[in-house]
Write a protein that holds these residues in place. Structure first.
Motif, PDB file in Angstrom:
ATOM      1  N   LEU A  15       0.736  -1.048  -0.093  1.00 49.11           N
ATOM      2  CA  LEU A  15       0.059   0.082   0.022  1.00 49.11           C
ATOM      3  C   LEU A  15       0.632   1.338   0.233  1.00 49.11           C
ATOM      4  O   LEU A  15       0.702   2.167  -0.732  1.00 49.11           O
ATOM      5  CB  LEU A  15      -0.849   0.127   1.102  1.00 49.11           C
ATOM      6  N   PHE A  16       1.931   1.263   0.913  1.00 50.57           N
ATOM      7  CA  PHE A  16       2.803   2.472   0.923  1.00 50.57           C
ATOM      8  C   PHE A  16       3.522   2.709  -0.441  1.00 50.57           C
ATOM      9  O   PHE A  16       3.752   3.826  -0.906  1.00 50.57           O
ATOM     10  CB  PHE A  16       3.558   2.333   2.102  1.00 50.57           C
ATOM     11  N   ALA A  17       4.022   1.700  -0.825  1.00 55.81           N
ATOM     12  CA  ALA A  17       4.790   1.694  -2.108  1.00 55.81           C
ATOM     13  C   ALA A  17       4.280   2.043  -3.057  1.00 55.81           C
ATOM     14  O   ALA A  17       4.541   2.959  -3.970  1.00 55.81           O
ATOM     15  CB  ALA A  17       5.603   0.194  -2.411  1.00 55.81           C
ATOM     16  N   ASN A  18       2.750   1.510  -3.394  1.00 54.79           N
ATOM     17  CA  ASN A  18       1.971   2.053  -4.374  1.00 54.79           C
ATOM     18  C   ASN A  18       1.677   3.538  -4.115  1.00 54.79           C
ATOM     19  O   ASN A  18       1.488   4.212  -5.187  1.00 54.79           O
ATOM     20  CB  ASN A  18       0.628   1.374  -4.571  1.00 54.79           C
ATOM     21  N   ALA A  19       1.695   4.185  -2.957  1.00 57.24           N
ATOM     22  CA  ALA A  19       1.161   5.302  -2.665  1.00 57.24           C
ATOM     23  C   ALA A  19       2.573   6.364  -3.299  1.00 57.24           C
ATOM     24  O   ALA A  19       2.278   7.430  -3.878  1.00 57.24           O
ATOM     25  CB  ALA A  19       1.145   5.752  -1.063  1.00 57.24           C
ATOM     26  N   VAL A  20       3.783   6.004  -2.871  1.00 56.55           N
ATOM     27  CA  VAL A  20       4.836   6.796  -3.273  1.00 56.55           C
ATOM     28  C   VAL A  20       4.974   6.850  -4.781  1.00 56.55           C
ATOM     29  O   VAL A  20       5.315   7.465  -5.387  1.00 56.55           O
ATOM     30  CB  VAL A  20       5.954   6.579  -2.748  1.00 56.55           C
ATOM     31  N   ASP A  21       4.615   5.696  -5.405  1.00 53.98           N
ATOM     32  CA  ASP A  21       4.763   5.443  -6.870  1.00 53.98           C
ATOM     33  C   ASP A  21       3.778   6.408  -7.530  1.00 53.98           C
ATOM     34  O   ASP A  21       3.991   6.927  -8.768  1.00 53.98           O
ATOM     35  CB  ASP A  21       4.492   4.001  -7.195  1.00 53.98           C
ATOM     36  N   ARG A  22       2.604   6.561  -6.894  1.00 55.97           N
ATOM     37  CA  ARG A  22       1.683   7.465  -7.610  1.00 55.97           C
ATOM     38  C   ARG A  22       2.015   8.762  -7.242  1.00 55.97           C
ATOM     39  O   ARG A  22       1.686   9.881  -7.996  1.00 55.97           O
ATOM     40  CB  ARG A  22       0.230   7.152  -7.061  1.00 55.97           C
ATOM     41  N   LEU A  23       2.441   9.204  -6.225  1.00 57.34           N
ATOM     42  CA  LEU A  23       2.899  10.510  -5.600  1.00 57.34           C
ATOM     43  C   LEU A  23       3.919  11.217  -6.728  1.00 57.34           C
ATOM     44  O   LEU A  23       3.923  12.303  -7.078  1.00 57.34           O
ATOM     45  CB  LEU A  23       3.271  10.504  -4.260  1.00 57.34           C
ATOM     46  N   HIS A  24       4.981  10.276  -6.878  1.00 55.79           N
ATOM     47  CA  HIS A  24       5.999  10.951  -7.751  1.00 55.79           C
ATOM     48  C   HIS A  24       5.870  11.710  -8.919  1.00 55.79           C
ATOM     49  O   HIS A  24       6.458  12.874  -9.010  1.00 55.79           O
ATOM     50  CB  HIS A  24       6.989   9.738  -8.026  1.00 55.79           C
ATOM     51  N   PRO A  25       4.985  11.200  -9.876  1.00 56.26           N
ATOM     52  CA  PRO A  25       4.835  11.878 -11.096  1.00 56.26           C
ATOM     53  C   PRO A  25       4.108  13.359 -10.901  1.00 56.26           C
ATOM     54  O   PRO A  25       4.133  14.068 -11.693  1.00 56.26           O
ATOM     55  CB  PRO A  25       3.876  11.087 -12.082  1.00 56.26           C
ATOM     56  N   LEU A  26       3.374  13.384  -9.755  1.00 58.21           N
ATOM     57  CA  LEU A  26       2.979  14.657  -9.340  1.00 58.21           C
ATOM     58  C   LEU A  26       3.757  15.781  -9.145  1.00 58.21           C
ATOM     59  O   LEU A  26       3.640  16.844  -9.563  1.00 58.21           O
ATOM     60  CB  LEU A  26       2.019  14.546  -8.071  1.00 58.21           C
ATOM     61  N   LEU A  27       5.006  15.401  -8.668  1.00 57.50           N
ATOM     62  CA  LEU A  27       6.085  16.257  -8.372  1.00 57.50           C
ATOM     63  C   LEU A  27       6.769  16.597  -9.983  1.00 57.50           C
ATOM     64  O   LEU A  27       6.965  18.029  -9.993  1.00 57.50           O
ATOM     65  CB  LEU A  27       7.136  15.596  -7.642  1.00 57.50           C
ATOM     66  N   ASN A  28       6.722  15.725 -10.580  1.00 53.45           N
ATOM     67  CA  ASN A  28       7.334  16.139 -12.147  1.00 53.45           C
ATOM     68  C   ASN A  28       6.166  17.105 -12.674  1.00 53.45           C
ATOM     69  O   ASN A  28       6.589  18.068 -13.320  1.00 53.45           O
ATOM     70  CB  ASN A  28       7.440  14.813 -12.935  1.00 53.45           C
ATOM     71  N   ASN A  29       5.059  16.589 -12.840  1.00 52.56           N
ATOM     72  CA  ASN A  29       4.076  17.330 -13.552  1.00 52.56           C
ATOM     73  C   ASN A  29       3.796  18.840 -12.927  1.00 52.56           C
ATOM     74  O   ASN A  29       3.845  19.746 -13.629  1.00 52.56           O
ATOM     75  CB  ASN A  29       2.552  16.774 -13.411  1.00 52.56           C
ATOM     76  N   PHE A  30       4.033  18.965 -11.841  1.00 47.90           N
ATOM     77  CA  PHE A  30       3.900  20.491 -10.880  1.00 47.90           C
ATOM     78  C   PHE A  30       5.079  21.285 -11.528  1.00 47.90           C
ATOM     79  O   PHE A  30       5.010  22.357 -11.867  1.00 47.90           O
ATOM     80  CB  PHE A  30       3.726  20.139  -9.571  1.00 47.90           C
TER      81      PHE A  30
END
Ligand SMILES: [Ca+2]
Lengths: 207, 207
Positions: free
Chosen positions: A135-150
């Motif tokens: 669950l936690f691994a999936n969470a950071v995997d999804r969070l990461h591209p938000l930083l790039n996109n922002f």
């Protein structure tokens, strides 16, 4: 394949050299400086660093960090054969599971049998997303591209006409695995909409 | 720097975005397919995978794998400021320590104080190479470029006129941390010399 004196090491080295190909799998996101597309190997490193840095926000029961990072190191290797399926590509998702299953069998199959089994288990654990670590691994995997996109003013969101509602739905695993990070996601998405990086509703066609 | 509602998270996100720059730090080695130079972020991922795959060869006392991988994820970040110092560059090595110390202070200093301290401690532990985890992490870090160089017919060895004796000396940490991998290294270097990928050392002193 190069054959070494030790047959077990021969298989492990063949796998480790094959893994190099993940560096040529390109994602849709750009680096934060906008200079080029990110590849899946460097992404895998970066989400390991996210897990390490943001572990304090993981919900109870606290995931074992070492195990979560193991899941992150391994889970994208299937993209060597199956490619990176864009998160908002519904067509690509229809056969994603089959393609990735075959890829996992081939790539982890390069290893000695006991490791084939344990790496397949890691990959499945991540995909199923049920353990605290997955669950936690999936969470950071999804969070990461938000930083790039922002950082790139919504590059891959704009390129692909992605809406805030789609991003929010995709971030659901973060709500369960790390509620405090979910608040951060909402704040980031609001700013992204305010600044025109992300559309709140479908753009009129033909303008 | 983007400022978020939560000051602690603001610092953590600033650090995680800064880390993106490691993807633009190029190493001397090529990818195994020879297509381009490898960057330090994807290298950091790959050595994590080496640690996971080759952990069984670590000497007693067995290093904790999760901790060894944490060291590997973090240790190259100083290269964002200090650059990648080529392993066989004696000039570059003379001020490497100073440059990397300043880099560590700046980059890990972006984090909240408690994390600045713990990341600095991880970085120092790797550099000092005394714990079982640091010894093993150093071993896989040194092993990795051998695979690239062997696959690319000795590209960075040839480019820089490196001799087998230099490579063997550089691989010393592997002898201590994982003797079985040291035997593999010797086998690989012998083949590299036989195939003309690597120059053999001239007759030793006294000869
Ligand atoms: Ca290194």
């Amino acid at each position: 394949m190069e054959s070494w004196n030790d047959p077990r090491l021969t298989k492990q080295m063949a796998f480790l050299v094959e893994a190099d190909k993940l560096k040529n799998v390109l994602r849709r996101t750009l680096l934060t400086d906008g200079s080029r597309r990110e590849n899946s190997a460097e992404h895998s490193w970066h989400i390991g660093l996210l897990a390490l840095t943001l572990h304090e926000y993981a919900a109870e029961p606290k995931p074992d960090l070492g195990h979560a990072i193991r899941l992150l190191l391994v889970h994208d290797l299937v993209e060597i054969d199956a490619g990176d399926t864009f998160a908002y590509d519904e067509q690509g998702y229809s056969d994603k599971e089959e393609r990735e299953k075959a890829a996992a069998r081939r790539i982890f199959g390069l290893l000695p049998d006991d490791q084939t089994d344990s790496y397949l288990a890691l990959w499945r654990e991540f995909e199923e997303g049920r353990t605290p670590e997955a669950l936690f691994a999936n969470a950071v995997d999804r969070l990461h591209p938000l930083l790039n996109n922002f950082a790139t003013e919504g590059y891959s969101w704009k390129q692909n006409g992605v809406l805030r509602s789609q991003v929010r739905a995709r971030m659901q695993p973060i709500r369960d695995a790390a509620p405090k990070l979910a608040a951060f996601v909402d704040e980031l998405l609001q700013r992204a909409v305010d600044r025109g990086f992300l559309a709140d509703r479908p753009q009129p066609e033909g303008g």
